[in-house]
Design a protein around this motif. Structure first.
Motif, short mmCIF file in Angstrom:
data_model
loop_
_atom_site.label_atom_id
_atom_site.label_comp_id
_atom_site.label_asym_id
_atom_site.label_seq_id
_atom_site.Cartn_x
_atom_site.Cartn_y
_atom_site.Cartn_z
N PRO A 333 52.17 37.41 39.07
CA PRO A 333 52.42 36.32 38.11
C PRO A 333 51.18 35.50 37.78
N GLY A 334 51.14 35.08 36.55
CA GLY A 334 50.07 34.20 36.09
C GLY A 334 48.80 34.94 35.71
N THR A 335 48.91 36.22 35.49
CA THR A 335 47.73 37.00 35.11
C THR A 335 47.72 37.22 33.61
N ALA A 336 46.53 37.05 33.02
CA ALA A 336 46.38 37.37 31.60
C ALA A 336 45.16 38.26 31.44
N LEU A 337 45.38 39.45 30.98
CA LEU A 337 44.27 40.37 30.74
C LEU A 337 44.00 40.40 29.25
N ALA A 338 42.74 40.22 28.86
CA ALA A 338 42.39 40.30 27.43
C ALA A 338 42.37 41.78 27.02
N ILE A 354 41.27 37.62 32.88
CA ILE A 354 40.17 38.58 32.85
C ILE A 354 39.83 38.85 31.39
N GLY A 355 38.56 38.66 31.06
CA GLY A 355 38.12 38.74 29.66
C GLY A 355 38.00 40.17 29.15
N ALA A 356 37.81 40.27 27.85
CA ALA A 356 37.81 41.56 27.17
C ALA A 356 36.75 42.50 27.73
N GLY A 357 37.11 43.73 27.91
CA GLY A 357 36.17 44.77 28.31
C GLY A 357 35.79 44.74 29.78
N SER A 358 36.37 43.86 30.56
CA SER A 358 36.02 43.81 31.98
C SER A 358 36.78 44.88 32.75
N LYS A 359 36.18 45.26 33.90
CA LYS A 359 36.76 46.36 34.67
C LYS A 359 36.80 46.03 36.16
N ALA A 360 37.88 46.39 36.78
CA ALA A 360 37.96 46.36 38.25
C ALA A 360 38.69 47.64 38.59
N ASN A 361 37.93 48.66 38.87
CA ASN A 361 38.55 49.99 38.90
C ASN A 361 39.08 50.46 40.23
N HIS A 362 38.62 49.86 41.34
CA HIS A 362 39.05 50.42 42.62
C HIS A 362 39.24 49.34 43.69
N ALA A 373 34.14 38.13 29.90
CA ALA A 373 34.18 39.43 29.23
C ALA A 373 33.11 40.36 29.80
N ASN A 374 33.38 41.64 29.71
CA ASN A 374 32.41 42.68 30.10
C ASN A 374 31.85 42.50 31.51
N VAL A 375 32.70 42.10 32.39
CA VAL A 375 32.30 41.97 33.79
C VAL A 375 32.67 43.26 34.51
N SER A 390 44.46 25.63 51.30
CA SER A 390 44.60 25.56 49.84
C SER A 390 43.99 26.79 49.18
N LYS A 391 44.37 26.94 47.93
CA LYS A 391 43.84 28.03 47.10
C LYS A 391 42.68 27.49 46.28
N HIS A 392 41.65 28.28 46.11
CA HIS A 392 40.49 27.85 45.31
C HIS A 392 40.15 28.92 44.28
N ARG A 393 39.49 28.48 43.21
CA ARG A 393 39.23 29.42 42.11
C ARG A 393 37.85 30.03 42.18
N THR A 394 37.80 31.23 41.68
CA THR A 394 36.54 31.95 41.53
C THR A 394 36.30 32.07 40.02
N VAL A 395 35.08 31.70 39.61
CA VAL A 395 34.75 31.81 38.18
C VAL A 395 33.60 32.80 38.04
N ILE A 396 33.79 33.77 37.19
CA ILE A 396 32.73 34.78 36.98
C ILE A 396 32.42 34.82 35.48
N GLY A 397 31.17 34.59 35.15
CA GLY A 397 30.78 34.51 33.73
C GLY A 397 30.68 35.88 33.07
N ASP A 398 30.57 35.84 31.75
CA ASP A 398 30.47 37.07 30.95
C ASP A 398 29.34 37.96 31.44
N GLY A 399 29.56 39.22 31.42
CA GLY A 399 28.50 40.18 31.67
C GLY A 399 28.02 40.25 33.11
N ALA A 400 28.69 39.57 34.03
CA ALA A 400 28.25 39.63 35.42
C ALA A 400 28.57 41.01 36.00
N PHE A 401 27.81 41.37 37.02
CA PHE A 401 28.02 42.65 37.69
C PHE A 401 28.20 42.36 39.18
#
Ligand code: UD1
Ligand code: CA
Length: 454
Positions: A333-338, A354-362, A373-375, A390-401
């Motif tokens: 729940p609460g997931t939005a994939l572009a 998760i922004g457009a074109g990003s991948k988490a394959n395994h 995007a494109n992470v 508590s729960k905390h957020r992780t932020v990953i910017g565009d194009g990160a690897f």
């Protein structure tokens, strides 16, 4: 025109279910039997909707508390006539009363429209059916001219009457004003010692009121649920209807007998659904989407041209267009994939965007994250979102690897274009466009020898 008041009889115990749950709360396609009948009733836009409840009444009301119905208690089940009498104080004289049974969940509005029309014309509309095994049902008695003259219950019927194959489905519509008078005169001097609603038919005929019968489109429409075998049979019929309506709307099903819809599905054109898929709640699927075998989709929206591979569970999530999910992925729940997001095998995503074109394959856990995007998220990456309190957020910017085997200790930000070396545990923000790595330096120990067994 007179207003329509629907009365649903739901007070029966359902002895043969052998259950602590009132029969009307047993589930068909994931929803209580009574909820299905309520839906059908509401489709007729009645001015009043009354539910007569008895056994497990508080449970029934609690489960359906959001329904705007008039709840009518029938503490003792003294028969269908007695049940209907309990609802009558809430029904105005000029109304037409339509009687439905909560344990007959597949009845369709078309059949009800017919009996309603008879009642509007001053007659009694009665839904009957010719069945091969009429045992247990009330039989329709007709005179030489074919006019209905009464209904005799199975227990009270003579052998000759028992040979009649036309049965009373129990569903009828008639004027409230007359009904009220006839109900008052009902007596219980019969085999079951009950006040039979069916006895009003002979009363009406005596007063010159015509009984007009209608037949259901299909005998399946009037099947009742008395035990779990019948419930399972109705479930299959219901599912078959769902499957057919999806196919009619342009969905290909590998096997219509191996799809379960427990809610509402809206699907676009050229969607294909493989075997053993369960869809629950509100599911919206775009054009040309394909769903692999053994997937569970609950309250999800999936955009055009996306593919869900086998064995995926998607719950309360938005999936964009041209995404590829699975096999063996879990979207929580609460997931939005572009658009064009790839989520591969053994990847769990929860409350994340998760922004457009990003991948988490395994083999990855993404929880409480905002990924641009494109992470690229490498295999075995974990967002450490929970510190035990508590729960905390992780932020990953565009194009990160993010390299393989990385732990991201939240709260944390990986800035756009950053590269995180494989095997790192990252607990401080990582700057944009730079390589950040945290791992013990590799060494080879000189002169080391593997111990040998002495
Ligand atoms: C009833 C009909 C019978 C018909 C059959 C169709 C009567 C007397 N008989 O018989 O002609 O062929 O349905 O299935 O009407 N209920 C109450 N309170 C009560 C009794 C029943 O709310 O005191 C409800 C039940 O929950 C059920 C419906 O009325 O939803 C029918 O009751 P049930 O006992 O199943 O009636 P049958 O004897 O099967
Ligand atoms: Ca019954």
């Amino acid at each position: 025109m007179s207003s329509l008041h629907v009365v649903i009889l739901a007070a029966g115990q359902g002895k043969r279910m052998h259950s602590d749950l009132p029969k009307v709360l047993h589930r068909l396609a994931g929803r209580p039997l009574l909820a299905h009948v309520l839906d059908t009733a509401k489709a007729l836009n009645p001015a009043g909707l009354h539910v007569v409840y008895g056994h497990g009444g508080e449970q029934v009301r609690a489960q359906l508390e959001r329904e705007s119905v008039t709840w009518v208690a029938q503490p003792e089940q003294l028969g269908t006539g007695h049940a209907l009498t309990q609802a009558m104080p809430g029904v105005p004289d000029e109304a037409i009363v339509l009687v439905l049974y909560a344990d007959v969940p597949l009845v369709r509005a078309s059949a009800l429209e017919a009996v309603k029309a008879s009642a509007s014309a001053g007659k009694i509309g009665l839904l009957t059916a010719a069945v091969d095994a009429p045992d247990g049902y009330g039989r329709i008695l007709r005179d030489g001219g074919g006019q209905v003259v009464g209904i005799v219950e199975h227990g009270d019927a003579s052998p000759k009457q028992r040979a009649i194959r036309e049965i009373n489905t129990g569903i009828m519509a008639l004027s409230a004003k007359r009904l009220r008078i006839w109900l008052e005169r009902l007596r219980n001097d019969n085999r079951q010692g009950e006040y039979y609603l069916t006895d009003i038919i002979a009363r009406a005929v005596e007063e010159g009121i015509e009984i007009e019968t209608a037949f259901p489109d299909s005998l399946e429409d009037i099947l009742g649920v008395n035990d779990r075998i019948e419930l399972a049979r109705l479930e299959r019929i219901y599912q078959h209807r769902q499957a057919e309506s999806l196919m009619r709307a342009g969905v290909s099903l590998s096997d219509p007998a191996r799809l379960d819809v427990r809610g509402r599905v809206a699907a676009g054109r050229d969607v294909s659904i493989d075997v053993n898929v369960i869809m629950e709640g509100e599911v919206r699927i775009g054009d040309r989407v394909s769903i692999g075998p053994n997937c569970v989709l609950k309250d999800v929206e999936i955009g055009n041209d996306s593919e869900v591979f086998p064995y995926c569970i998607l719950d309360s999530a938005l999936v964009g267009a041209e995404c590829r999910i699975g096999p063996y992925a879990r979207i929580r729940p609460g997931t939005a994939l572009a658009d064009s997001v790839h989520i591969g095998n053994f990847v769990e995503v929860k409350a994340s965007t998760i922004g457009a074109g990003s991948k988490a394959n395994h083999l990855t856990y993404i929880g409480d994250a905002d990924i641009g995007a494109n992470v690229n998220v490498g295999a075995g990456t974990i967002t450490c979102n929970y510190d035990g309190a508590s729960k905390h957020r992780t932020v990953i910017g565009d194009g990160a690897f993010i390299g393989s085997g990385v732990e991201l200790v939240a709260p944390i930000t990986v800035h756009p274009g950053a590269t995180i070396g494989a095997g790192s545990t990252i607990s401080k923000d990582a700057p944009a466009d730079k390589l950040t790595v945290s791992r013990g330096s590799q060494q080879t120990v000189k002169g080391w020898k593997r111990p040998k067994k002495s």
